[in-house]
Design an enzyme around this catalytic site. Structure first.
Site, PDB file in Angstrom:
ATOM      1  CG  MET A  97      -0.306   8.377 -20.093  1.00  0.00           C
ATOM      2  SD  MET A  97      -0.939   9.886 -20.882  1.00  0.00           S
ATOM      3  CE  MET A  97      -0.896   9.382 -22.592  1.00  0.00           C
ATOM      4  CB  ILE A 154       0.174   6.436 -29.701  1.00  0.00           C
ATOM      5  CG1 ILE A 154       1.466   6.879 -30.375  1.00  0.00           C
ATOM      6  CG2 ILE A 154      -0.393   5.203 -30.399  1.00  0.00           C
ATOM      7  CD1 ILE A 154       2.617   5.927 -30.156  1.00  0.00           C
ATOM      8  N   GLY A 184      -6.888   6.483 -21.997  1.00  0.00           N
ATOM      9  CA  GLY A 184      -5.866   5.453 -22.124  1.00  0.00           C
ATOM     10  C   GLY A 184      -5.066   5.546 -23.405  1.00  0.00           C
ATOM     11  CB  SER A 185      -3.297   7.125 -25.122  1.00  0.00           C
ATOM     12  OG  SER A 185      -3.323   8.092 -24.093  1.00  0.00           O
ATOM     13  NE  ARG A 186       3.923   3.525 -27.535  1.00  0.00           N
ATOM     14  CZ  ARG A 186       4.124   2.531 -28.365  1.00  0.00           C
ATOM     15  NH1 ARG A 186       3.412   1.430 -28.277  1.00  0.00           N
ATOM     16  NH2 ARG A 186       5.048   2.621 -29.299  1.00  0.00           N
TER      17      ARG A 186
END
Length: 215
Positions: A97, A154, A184-186
């Site tokens: 993301m 994460i 912001g991440s995943r």
């Protein structure tokens, strides 16, 4: 509609926007500077509002499908050894993301939450190979009549807070809110080996709607 995790930040951003522009109108007599400050502060406010947006999604609920937990781009599809919970090989689908994506995390399947754990950690960039094991993260496992899957929020280099709503023992609905990751991440999804994957690398997906796998 905005996510509840953003209410405080949005309120502060609106107060700052109004305060800065009122102050510039009173203290600065140069109209061009007033306009420049207005444009810059408005752009900042719009960024905050779009980050915490929480659009309604129509999830076609089904036990034999896995929907994307988040909006973003598929960056990993591979077989890996999942060593935290299952301790066997799994198919990993990772979705990255960016700051402009919707950051609501949704349950990829419905069922019973059998495991939920928070891990403190580092803030490596979200696409780093070790981010899944070393970054701040939460791990959630949900089981339905067909399958038990694990998904992991994460943190990235900019994400400083992960919110996880899943609690062990609760029943959850596919596509409903599971958490939120700020800035912001995943998310990694771990599926049984042999699961039919319906997405490709670099494909963009929508949380709660895109079917990423069929069981």
């Amino acid at each position: 509609m905005f996510h509840k995790e953003g209410y405080k930040i949005i309120s502060v951003a609106i107060v700052l926007f109004l305060g800065i522009n009122v102050a510039s109108y009173v203290a600065i007599q140069i109209k061009e500077w007033q306009i420049a400050i207005l444009v810059l502060t408005l752009a900042f406010l719009i960024l905050i509002l779009q980050f915490f947006r929480n659009p309604k999604r129509k999830t076609l609920v089904a036990d034999n499908t896995v929907v994307s937990p988040v909006d973003g781009k598929v960056v990993v599809i591979e077989e890996v050894f999942e060593k935290e919970h299952f301790k066997d090989n799994r198919l990993q689908v990772s979705i990255f993301m960016s700051p402009i994506n919707v950051h609501v995390t949704r349950h990829p399947i419905g069922g019973n939450v059998t495991f939920s754990k928070y891990h403190p950690g580092k803030y490596l960039v979200a696409w780093h190979p070790k981010a899944s094991e070393e970054n701040e993260r939460t791990t959630v496992v949900v089981k339905n009549n067909i399958v038990e899957i694990l998904y992991r929020q994460i943190a990235g280099a900019l994400a400083k807070r992960i919110v996880n709503y899943a609690t062990e023992g609760e029943q959850v609905v596919q596509g409903s809110d599971s958490g939120f990751i700020k800035f912001g991440s995943r998310v990694d999804v771990f599926l049984p080996v042999g699961t039919k994957i319906n997405v490709n690398l670099n494909e963009k997906v929508r949380g709660g709607e895109s079917v990423i796998a069929t069981l």
